[in-house]
Design an enzyme around this catalytic site. Sequence first.
Site, PDB file in Angstrom:
ATOM      1  N   HIS A  54       0.814  -1.213   0.000  1.00  0.00           N
ATOM      2  CA  HIS A  54       0.000   0.000   0.000  1.00  0.00           C
ATOM      3  C   HIS A  54       0.851   1.268   0.000  1.00  0.00           C
ATOM      4  CE1 HIS A  54      -2.800  -2.715   2.537  1.00  0.00           C
ATOM      5  NE2 HIS A  54      -3.103  -2.850   1.271  1.00  0.00           N
ATOM      6  N   LYS A  64       5.705   6.163   7.345  1.00  0.00           N
ATOM      7  CA  LYS A  64       5.256   5.217   8.370  1.00  0.00           C
ATOM      8  C   LYS A  64       6.437   4.746   9.209  1.00  0.00           C
ATOM      9  CE  LYS A  64       1.556   3.426   5.452  1.00  0.00           C
ATOM     10  NZ  LYS A  64       1.073   2.256   4.685  1.00  0.00           N
ATOM     11  N   TYR A 124       1.775   1.084  13.826  1.00  0.00           N
ATOM     12  CA  TYR A 124       2.589   2.016  13.071  1.00  0.00           C
ATOM     13  C   TYR A 124       2.047   3.426  13.160  1.00  0.00           C
ATOM     14  CZ  TYR A 124      -0.707   0.751   9.281  1.00  0.00           C
ATOM     15  OH  TYR A 124      -1.822   0.484   8.541  1.00  0.00           O
ATOM     16  N   ASP A 162      -6.832  -6.060  -1.426  1.00  0.00           N
ATOM     17  CA  ASP A 162      -5.459  -6.399  -1.812  1.00  0.00           C
ATOM     18  C   ASP A 162      -5.406  -7.419  -2.949  1.00  0.00           C
ATOM     19  OD1 ASP A 162      -4.578  -4.623   0.076  1.00  0.00           O
ATOM     20  OD2 ASP A 162      -3.875  -6.133   1.488  1.00  0.00           O
TER      21      ASP A 162
END
Length: 187
Positions: A54, A64, A124, A162
């Site tokens: 992603h 991130k 995250y 996904d």
Amino acid sequence: MPVKLIRPRRFGDDRGWFVETYNAGRYPELGVAVTFVQDNHSMSRDVGTLRGLHYQADPNGQDKLVRCVRGAIWDVAVDVRRGSPTFGQWVAAELTAENGHQLFVPIGFAHGFVTLLPDTEVEYKCSNLYAPQSEGGVIWNDPTVALPWPLPPEGPKLSPKDEILTALDEATTPFTYDGQPLEPLDA
């Protein structure tokens, strides 16, 4: 900014350990000079749960800072910056609750991970808020990227979203090369 593997120092004794997982004063010295505005936490029940690859396009791009707080993951960042000499290349690291390592994934890289243990939890930090209109990605098994995912024999568990991501050469990656090629992670 480059992809960085960070190994926070743990201070332990007979009671257990203590670690600083983020410090706005110290992390810029480690090459993570961003302001984080959102924290995410995922739990994956099964080994082989694959989340990714992603990214989120500008103006909502996200840096991130990823860590595994329970279990273990194989975490990967793929260079998706058009014009980069390392376009389509990747780096990966095993992040576990035990080793406490973190992976910093800057804007311009697709991110994903696969779980190596059951009931794995990942946290995250993100430098921008989630914006569904800006999300994009690359299919996990793109043959040009050729990621050697450590998967169980039955293959990965994927979300419907996904499963339909496109190959890198078909993706409309909005990122341009910033002059910093992807470098190997320090061992």
